[in-house]
Design a protein around this motif. Structure first.
Motif, PDB file in Angstrom:
ATOM      1  N   TYR A 219       4.032  -8.670  10.076  1.00  0.00           N
ATOM      2  CA  TYR A 219       4.569  -9.938  10.539  1.00  0.00           C
ATOM      3  C   TYR A 219       5.154 -10.687   9.347  1.00  0.00           C
ATOM      4  CZ  TYR A 219       0.070 -11.694   8.761  1.00  0.00           C
ATOM      5  OH  TYR A 219      -1.019 -12.000   7.974  1.00  0.00           O
ATOM      6  N   ALA A 220       5.755 -11.844   9.614  1.00  0.00           N
ATOM      7  CA  ALA A 220       6.396 -12.608   8.546  1.00  0.00           C
ATOM      8  C   ALA A 220       5.755 -13.984   8.436  1.00  0.00           C
ATOM      9  CB  ALA A 220       7.890 -12.754   8.814  1.00  0.00           C
ATOM     10  N   ASP A 221       5.642 -14.460   7.200  1.00  0.00           N
ATOM     11  CA  ASP A 221       5.121 -15.799   6.962  1.00  0.00           C
ATOM     12  C   ASP A 221       6.045 -16.818   7.638  1.00  0.00           C
ATOM     13  OD1 ASP A 221       5.191 -18.414   5.230  1.00  0.00           O
ATOM     14  OD2 ASP A 221       3.274 -17.445   4.740  1.00  0.00           O
ATOM     15  N   PRO A 222       5.493 -17.753   8.408  1.00  0.00           N
ATOM     16  CA  PRO A 222       6.352 -18.690   9.138  1.00  0.00           C
ATOM     17  C   PRO A 222       7.142 -19.635   8.236  1.00  0.00           C
ATOM     18  CG  PRO A 222       4.048 -19.311   9.362  1.00  0.00           C
ATOM     19  CD  PRO A 222       4.073 -17.967   8.713  1.00  0.00           C
ATOM     20  N   ASP A 223       6.685 -19.860   7.019  1.00  0.00           N
ATOM     21  CA  ASP A 223       7.375 -20.772   6.107  1.00  0.00           C
ATOM     22  C   ASP A 223       8.391 -20.066   5.219  1.00  0.00           C
ATOM     23  OD1 ASP A 223       5.899 -22.991   7.035  1.00  0.00           O
ATOM     24  OD2 ASP A 223       4.219 -22.445   5.732  1.00  0.00           O
ATOM     25  N   THR A 224       8.003 -18.920   4.661  1.00  0.00           N
ATOM     26  CA  THR A 224       8.863 -18.237   3.696  1.00  0.00           C
ATOM     27  C   THR A 224       9.633 -17.063   4.288  1.00  0.00           C
ATOM     28  OG1 THR A 224       7.134 -16.698   2.977  1.00  0.00           O
ATOM     29  CG2 THR A 224       7.234 -18.851   1.881  1.00  0.00           C
ATOM     30  N   GLY A 225       9.155 -16.528   5.414  1.00  0.00           N
ATOM     31  CA  GLY A 225       9.790 -15.357   6.001  1.00  0.00           C
ATOM     32  C   GLY A 225       9.436 -14.060   5.327  1.00  0.00           C
ATOM     33  N   SER A 226       8.577 -14.081   4.315  1.00  0.00           N
ATOM     34  CA  SER A 226       8.199 -12.848   3.618  1.00  0.00           C
ATOM     35  C   SER A 226       7.245 -12.022   4.478  1.00  0.00           C
ATOM     36  CB  SER A 226       7.539 -13.167   2.277  1.00  0.00           C
ATOM     37  OG  SER A 226       6.356 -13.915   2.465  1.00  0.00           O
ATOM     38  N   GLY A 227       7.355 -10.710   4.336  1.00  0.00           N
ATOM     39  CA  GLY A 227       6.560  -9.811   5.155  1.00  0.00           C
ATOM     40  C   GLY A 227       5.108  -9.735   4.716  1.00  0.00           C
ATOM     41  N   ARG A 228       4.224  -9.570   5.691  1.00  0.00           N
ATOM     42  CA  ARG A 228       2.793  -9.456   5.450  1.00  0.00           C
ATOM     43  C   ARG A 228       2.220  -8.392   6.374  1.00  0.00           C
ATOM     44  NH1 ARG A 228       1.185 -14.273   2.811  1.00  0.00           N
ATOM     45  NH2 ARG A 228      -0.983 -14.262   3.521  1.00  0.00           N
ATOM     46  N   VAL A 229       1.105  -7.837   5.982  1.00  0.00           N
ATOM     47  CA  VAL A 229       0.401  -6.856   6.806  1.00  0.00           C
ATOM     48  C   VAL A 229      -1.042  -7.299   6.964  1.00  0.00           C
ATOM     49  CG1 VAL A 229      -0.598  -4.530   6.808  1.00  0.00           C
ATOM     50  CG2 VAL A 229       1.823  -4.835   6.338  1.00  0.00           C
ATOM     51  N   LEU A 230      -1.506  -7.303   8.190  1.00  0.00           N
ATOM     52  CA  LEU A 230      -2.919  -7.539   8.498  1.00  0.00           C
ATOM     53  C   LEU A 230      -3.474  -6.222   9.016  1.00  0.00           C
ATOM     54  CD1 LEU A 230      -5.332  -9.597   9.050  1.00  0.00           C
ATOM     55  CD2 LEU A 230      -4.438  -9.668  11.386  1.00  0.00           C
ATOM     56  N   TYR A 231      -4.600  -5.796   8.477  1.00  0.00           N
ATOM     57  CA  TYR A 231      -5.170  -4.533   8.952  1.00  0.00           C
ATOM     58  C   TYR A 231      -6.696  -4.632   9.007  1.00  0.00           C
ATOM     59  CZ  TYR A 231      -6.433  -3.403   4.100  1.00  0.00           C
ATOM     60  OH  TYR A 231      -6.978  -3.424   2.838  1.00  0.00           O
ATOM     61  N   ARG A 232      -7.254  -3.815   9.850  1.00  0.00           N
ATOM     62  CA  ARG A 232      -8.710  -3.768  10.008  1.00  0.00           C
ATOM     63  C   ARG A 232      -9.302  -2.834   8.964  1.00  0.00           C
ATOM     64  NH1 ARG A 232     -13.161  -1.476  12.963  1.00  0.00           N
ATOM     65  NH2 ARG A 232     -14.470  -3.127  13.862  1.00  0.00           N
ATOM     66  N   ARG A 233     -10.203  -3.383   8.177  1.00  0.00           N
ATOM     67  CA  ARG A 233     -10.893  -2.590   7.171  1.00  0.00           C
ATOM     68  C   ARG A 233     -11.939  -1.708   7.839  1.00  0.00           C
ATOM     69  NH1 ARG A 233     -11.656  -4.864   1.928  1.00  0.00           N
ATOM     70  NH2 ARG A 233     -13.901  -4.581   2.224  1.00  0.00           N
ATOM     71  N   LEU A 234     -12.368  -0.668   7.130  1.00  0.00           N
ATOM     72  CA  LEU A 234     -13.366   0.222   7.701  1.00  0.00           C
ATOM     73  C   LEU A 234     -14.731  -0.445   7.845  1.00  0.00           C
ATOM     74  CD1 LEU A 234     -12.493   3.605   5.950  1.00  0.00           C
ATOM     75  CD2 LEU A 234     -11.900   2.845   8.239  1.00  0.00           C
ATOM     76  N   ASP A 235     -14.939  -1.562   7.129  1.00  0.00           N
ATOM     77  CA  ASP A 235     -16.210  -2.260   7.266  1.00  0.00           C
ATOM     78  C   ASP A 235     -16.203  -3.239   8.439  1.00  0.00           C
ATOM     79  OD1 ASP A 235     -14.655  -4.353   6.365  1.00  0.00           O
ATOM     80  OD2 ASP A 235     -15.688  -4.575   4.449  1.00  0.00           O
ATOM     81  N   GLY A 236     -15.103  -3.256   9.207  1.00  0.00           N
ATOM     82  CA  GLY A 236     -15.034  -4.105  10.391  1.00  0.00           C
ATOM     83  C   GLY A 236     -14.368  -5.441  10.173  1.00  0.00           C
ATOM     84  N   ASP A 237     -14.218  -5.879   8.922  1.00  0.00           N
ATOM     85  CA  ASP A 237     -13.486  -7.109   8.643  1.00  0.00           C
ATOM     86  C   ASP A 237     -11.991  -6.800   8.544  1.00  0.00           C
ATOM     87  OD1 ASP A 237     -15.799  -8.569   8.645  1.00  0.00           O
ATOM     88  OD2 ASP A 237     -16.022  -8.608   6.469  1.00  0.00           O
ATOM     89  N   TYR A 238     -11.203  -7.849   8.252  1.00  0.00           N
ATOM     90  CA  TYR A 238      -9.754  -7.679   8.151  1.00  0.00           C
ATOM     91  C   TYR A 238      -9.274  -8.082   6.769  1.00  0.00           C
ATOM     92  CZ  TYR A 238      -9.690  -6.998  13.192  1.00  0.00           C
ATOM     93  OH  TYR A 238      -9.897  -6.506  14.451  1.00  0.00           O
ATOM     94  N   ALA A 239      -8.134  -7.527   6.373  1.00  0.00           N
ATOM     95  CA  ALA A 239      -7.518  -7.867   5.095  1.00  0.00           C
ATOM     96  C   ALA A 239      -6.032  -8.109   5.307  1.00  0.00           C
ATOM     97  CB  ALA A 239      -7.727  -6.756   4.072  1.00  0.00           C
ATOM     98  N   VAL A 240      -5.454  -8.922   4.436  1.00  0.00           N
ATOM     99  CA  VAL A 240      -4.027  -9.223   4.462  1.00  0.00           C
ATOM    100  C   VAL A 240      -3.398  -8.712   3.174  1.00  0.00           C
ATOM    101  CG1 VAL A 240      -2.292 -11.063   4.404  1.00  0.00           C
ATOM    102  CG2 VAL A 240      -4.245 -11.241   5.962  1.00  0.00           C
ATOM    103  N   ILE A 241      -2.247  -8.069   3.300  1.00  0.00           N
ATOM    104  CA  ILE A 241      -1.453  -7.665   2.141  1.00  0.00           C
ATOM    105  C   ILE A 241      -0.161  -8.466   2.171  1.00  0.00           C
ATOM    106  CG2 ILE A 241      -0.309  -5.779   0.930  1.00  0.00           C
ATOM    107  CD1 ILE A 241      -2.108  -3.838   2.419  1.00  0.00           C
ATOM    108  N   ALA A 242       0.148  -9.111   1.075  1.00  0.00           N
ATOM    109  CA  ALA A 242       1.369  -9.907   0.960  1.00  0.00           C
ATOM    110  C   ALA A 242       2.004  -9.621  -0.391  1.00  0.00           C
ATOM    111  CB  ALA A 242       1.065 -11.403   1.096  1.00  0.00           C
ATOM    112  N   ALA A 243       3.311  -9.780  -0.485  1.00  0.00           N
ATOM    113  CA  ALA A 243       3.999  -9.551  -1.748  1.00  0.00           C
ATOM    114  C   ALA A 243       3.530 -10.554  -2.790  1.00  0.00           C
ATOM    115  CB  ALA A 243       5.497  -9.674  -1.563  1.00  0.00           C
ATOM    116  N   ALA A 244       3.330 -10.070  -4.008  1.00  0.00           N
ATOM    117  CA  ALA A 244       3.029 -10.979  -5.105  1.00  0.00           C
ATOM    118  C   ALA A 244       4.221 -11.881  -5.342  1.00  0.00           C
ATOM    119  CB  ALA A 244       2.697 -10.193  -6.374  1.00  0.00           C
ATOM    120  N   ARG A 245       3.974 -13.103  -5.737  1.00  0.00           N
ATOM    121  CA  ARG A 245       5.062 -14.062  -5.951  1.00  0.00           C
ATOM    122  C   ARG A 245       6.018 -13.549  -7.018  1.00  0.00           C
ATOM    123  NH1 ARG A 245       2.161 -20.050  -5.941  1.00  0.00           N
ATOM    124  NH2 ARG A 245       1.407 -19.976  -3.765  1.00  0.00           N
TER     125      ARG A 245
END
Length: 248
Positions: A219-245
């Protein structure tokens, strides 16, 4: 390399299992028709008491980094699956690249889902420096590293994009802006998201993923439009990956 060069780390698993994991992985490494170096094995027990074990192996095969990750109800089963997956991965990266089969064989993820691990919240946000590369190169990295989704910067649009594993072919390309099929295409059976990535906050993305029981979302950040990924970790929680500034 020798058996002693294979390092094993264990979390929530008795240290006595480390030697057994090393003995099981060693024949795969030493019998490979490739130079396999820097082999690291990580055993992680999840749940309290332990309801699943993840065996992860990271190595360099002829200078290329690869990773496999498998789970099972016990240490022995997880290591066995990881050893078989490592043997297959070494063969894959040592020869001409071929698309991975779809649908894939079991990786033990059903055990993790049945264990109902984690709190279901976003527990980690990562901001790596994304690689500028073709979608084809991104797909090959996704395969070599055993990822289900991979975030990168697409030179054709100069924006973040993602390749991920989904039907019907197992390779889908999504971008933050609309664009045509990748060219050149050397045999990857692409399906293409025709529109732009949805603009969502992290909380809205999490809501969409949990409601639809998705493994990940681009998905994309609503303010900057930069792409992000949300994924389910194997421990059951979630993590977000976003481009470094400053990287895109």
């Amino acid at each position: 390399m020798s058996v002693k060069d294979i390092t094993v780390a264990a979390t929530g698993v008795a240290q006595g299992f480390a030697a057994g994991a090393r003995r099981r992985i060693a024949p795969v490494v030493l019998g490979a028709d490739a130079l396999v170096e820097n082999v690291r094995v990580r055993l992680t027990a999840l749940g309290e008491p332990a309801r699943a074990v993840i065996a992860q192996v990271v190595a360099e095969v002829d200078g290329r980094r690869v990773r496999v990750q498998r789970s099972a109800a016990g240490v022995g089963g997880a290591v066995e699956r990881a050893a078989d997956a490592l043997r297959a991965r070494i063969a894959e990266v040592s020869g001409p690249w071929r698309p991975r089969p779809w649908p894939e064989g079991p990786r033990g993820l059903g055990i993790l889902r049945a264990a109902r691990l984690g709190s279901g919240t976003i527990s980690r946000v990562k901001a790596p420096a994304l690689v500028w590369c073709s979608p084809e190169a991104a797909a090959r990295t996704m395969d070599a590293m055993d990822y289900d989704i991979h975030l990168f910067v697409d030179p054709a649009t100069e924006t973040e994009a993602a390749v991920y594993r989904v039907g019907p072919t197992g390779y889908r390309l999504a971008r933050t802006v609309s664009a045509g099929p990748p060219t050149p295409n050397r045999g990857i059976p692409w399906t293409l998201n025709p529109g732009c990535a949805p603009r969502l906050t992290d909380d809205a993305a999490l809501d969409r993923v949990t409601r639809a029981e998705l493994p990940h979302l681009f998905y994309a950040d609503p303010d900057t439009g930069s792409g992000r990924v949300l994924y389910r970790r194997l421990d059951g929680d979630y993590a977000v990956i976003a481009a470094a500034r400053g990287t895109a």
